[in-house]
Design an enzyme around this catalytic site. Structure first.
Site, PDB file in Angstrom:
ATOM      1  N   THR A 125       0.912  -1.198  -0.289  1.00  0.00           N
ATOM      2  CA  THR A 125      -0.030  -0.273  -0.144  1.00  0.00           C
ATOM      3  C   THR A 125       0.885   1.881  -0.147  1.00  0.00           C
ATOM      4  O   THR A 125       1.753   1.083   0.776  1.00  0.00           O
ATOM      5  CB  THR A 125      -0.886  -0.028   1.171  1.00  0.00           C
ATOM      6  OG1 THR A 125      -1.316   1.340   1.257  1.00  0.00           O
ATOM      7  CG2 THR A 125      -0.223  -0.128   2.421  1.00  0.00           C
ATOM      8  N   ILE A 126       0.624   2.267  -0.765  1.00  0.00           N
ATOM      9  CA  ILE A 126       0.826   3.227  -0.600  1.00  0.00           C
ATOM     10  C   ILE A 126       0.846   3.753   0.517  1.00  0.00           C
ATOM     11  O   ILE A 126       1.454   4.707   1.066  1.00  0.00           O
ATOM     12  CB  ILE A 126       0.698   4.037  -2.242  1.00  0.00           C
ATOM     13  CG1 ILE A 126      -0.400   5.383  -1.535  1.00  0.00           C
ATOM     14  CG2 ILE A 126       0.926   3.721  -3.810  1.00  0.00           C
ATOM     15  CD1 ILE A 126      -0.876   6.185  -2.924  1.00  0.00           C
ATOM     16  N   ASP A 127      -0.047   3.486   1.263  1.00  0.00           N
ATOM     17  CA  ASP A 127      -0.577   4.127   2.417  1.00  0.00           C
ATOM     18  C   ASP A 127       0.882   4.201   3.488  1.00  0.00           C
ATOM     19  O   ASP A 127       0.720   4.767   4.813  1.00  0.00           O
ATOM     20  CB  ASP A 127      -2.000   3.959   2.599  1.00  0.00           C
ATOM     21  CG  ASP A 127      -2.675   4.407   1.944  1.00  0.00           C
ATOM     22  OD1 ASP A 127      -2.548   5.974   1.140  1.00  0.00           O
ATOM     23  OD2 ASP A 127      -3.392   4.942   2.832  1.00  0.00           O
TER      24      ASP A 127
HETATM   25  O1  F6P Z   1      -4.885   2.190  -1.518  1.00  0.00           O
HETATM   26  C1  F6P Z   1      -4.580   3.158  -0.695  1.00  0.00           C
HETATM   27  C2  F6P Z   1      -5.261   4.985  -1.312  1.00  0.00           C
HETATM   28  O2  F6P Z   1      -5.096   4.890  -2.609  1.00  0.00           O
HETATM   29  C3  F6P Z   1      -5.650   5.362  -0.470  1.00  0.00           C
HETATM   30  O3  F6P Z   1      -4.964   6.415   0.135  1.00  0.00           O
HETATM   31  C4  F6P Z   1      -7.244   5.604  -1.304  1.00  0.00           C
HETATM   32  O4  F6P Z   1      -7.559   6.490  -0.156  1.00  0.00           O
HETATM   33  C5  F6P Z   1      -7.261   5.296  -1.504  1.00  0.00           C
HETATM   34  O5  F6P Z   1      -6.768   4.032  -1.705  1.00  0.00           O
HETATM   35  C6  F6P Z   1      -8.296   5.398  -3.159  1.00  0.00           C
HETATM   36  O6  F6P Z   1      -8.877   4.678  -3.316  1.00  0.00           O
HETATM   37  P1  F6P Z   1      -9.265   4.000  -4.955  1.00  0.00           P
HETATM   38  O7  F6P Z   1      -8.609   4.407  -5.602  1.00  0.00           O
HETATM   39  O8  F6P Z   1     -10.253   3.729  -5.110  1.00  0.00           O
HETATM   40  O9  F6P Z   1     -10.186   5.587  -5.297  1.00  0.00           O
END
Ligand code: F6P
Length: 342
Positions: A125-127
């Site tokens: 995860t980038i988070d």
């Molecule tokens: O993968 C984590 C994330 O990048 C979060 O930081 C972000 O809130 C979410 O995914 C965004 O998701 P999506 O691509 O479904 O808009």
């Protein structure tokens, strides 16, 4: 031995290096590998591709995932668990490598209890908010991308004497905001772990102006919240894991700053730019090491484990433990960052 691999949740740079490493190491061991397409959806629909040497050739520097991804939650589909178990048997899988974040790995952990026991997790995860690992791959690339954007925004903010609010990703944890903010020299960094105090933010900006700095860069994580709840803008749409689609804090923050300070304020939402592109060397290496370790765990029949980084060592930890709670930013690091605010 037949191994399945899937990538679920938000994509990130480094997924392809993991897939390549799993396949290369598995082939060294004489195992066969198939890739389930689009996360858990691939298992529910028995949708897969064979992964041989050619299939993974040349994918190391590519962002995203050659397997595709989705936010499908088998537990939210009628008969999803039964279908997952049935297809697992039908595909004659001996092991499954699940590459994902809190949601995808959360499902993996539940499936282990519900009968698909031969699972190994790989944290992505980038988070960077998964517990039991120092880093997840994808994060390093994302903060470098965000840092470069902050550098670019500095020059235009300075020329125009503006405040620029940079909204970055980070649903529950402020790692991206904090580390890209430190690296990019942001003047204030606002993260989900600490509610935003508008008075404090405005004092910091005004102090800068008083000492002749007529511009400021404010980095805010998308999941940050105002102390004053009246300022919150909430989107209603939820995904299959019950998450609100975030975005909007940057706009709200900019509006408040301009209203309270009178300084012209603009917003730049980095969004999915942070998730795209080629993985950094760090993420390629981490993904590669994770992938090889995942197959080693399968060989040793150590299931229910997640590969992890501890210092510079690749270890394995309990998957159940890893998904119990998120790793958020601690006081110590945030206090250190505050030295550079204002
Ligand atoms: O993968 C984590 C994330 O990048 C979060 O930081 C972000 O809130 C979410 O995914 C965004 O998701 P999506 O691509 O479904 O808009």
């Amino acid at each position: 031995m037949k191994i399945g691999i899937l990538t679920g949740g938000g994509d990130c740079p480094g997924l392809n290096p993991v897939i390549r490493a799993v396949v290369r190491k598995a082939l060294c061991e004489g195992y066969e590998v198939i890739g389930l397409k689009n996360g858990w959806k691939g298992l529910l629909e028995s949708d897969f591709i064979n992964l041989d040497l050619n299939a993974v050739s040349g994918i190391l520097p590519k962002g995203g995932t050659i397997l595709g991804t989705s936010r499908t939650n088998p537990y939210k589909k009628e008969g999803g668990l039964e279908k997952a178990k049935e297809n697992f048997k039908k595909l004659k899988l001996d092991a499954l490598v699940v590459v994902g974040g809190e949601d995808t790995l959360g499902v993996a952990s539940r499936l282990i209890k519900d009968g698909i026991t031969v699972i190994v997790g790989v944290p992505k995860t980038i988070d960077n908010d998964l517990s039991c690992t120092d880093y997840t791959f994808g994060f390093d690339t994302a903060i470098n991308t965000a840092m470069e954007c902050i550098d670019r925004l500095h020059t235009t903010a300075e020329s125009h004497h503006r405040i620029i609010v940079v909204e970055v990703m980070g649903r529950h944890a402020g790692w991206i905001a904090l580390e890209s903010g430190i690296a990019g020299g942001a003047d204030v960094v606002l993260i989900p772990e600490y509610p935003i105090d508008m008075d404090e933010v405005c004092v910091l900006i005004k102090n800068r102006h008083q000492r002749g700095k007529t511009f400021s860069i404010i980095v805010v994580a998308e999941g940050a919240q105002f102390k004053n709840k009246d300022l919150i803008l909430q989107e209603e749409k939820l995904d299959e894991f019950g998450h609100v689609r975030l975005g909007g804090i940057g706009e709200n923050l900019a509006r408040e700053i301009e209203k309270r300070t009178g300084f012209e304020t603009r917003v730049s939402v980095l969004g999915h730019i942070q998730r795209g592109g080629s993985p950094s060397a760090f993420d390629r290496i981490l993904g590669t090491r994770f992938g090889v370790k995942a197959v080693e765990l399968i060989k040793a029949k150590k299931f229910g484990r997640m590969v992890a980084l501890s210092g510079n060592k690749i270890i394995d930890v309990s998957l159940e433990e890893a998904v119990k709670s998120l790793k958020t930013v601690d006081n110590e690091l945030y206090d250190m960052a505050k030295v550079f605010f204002g």
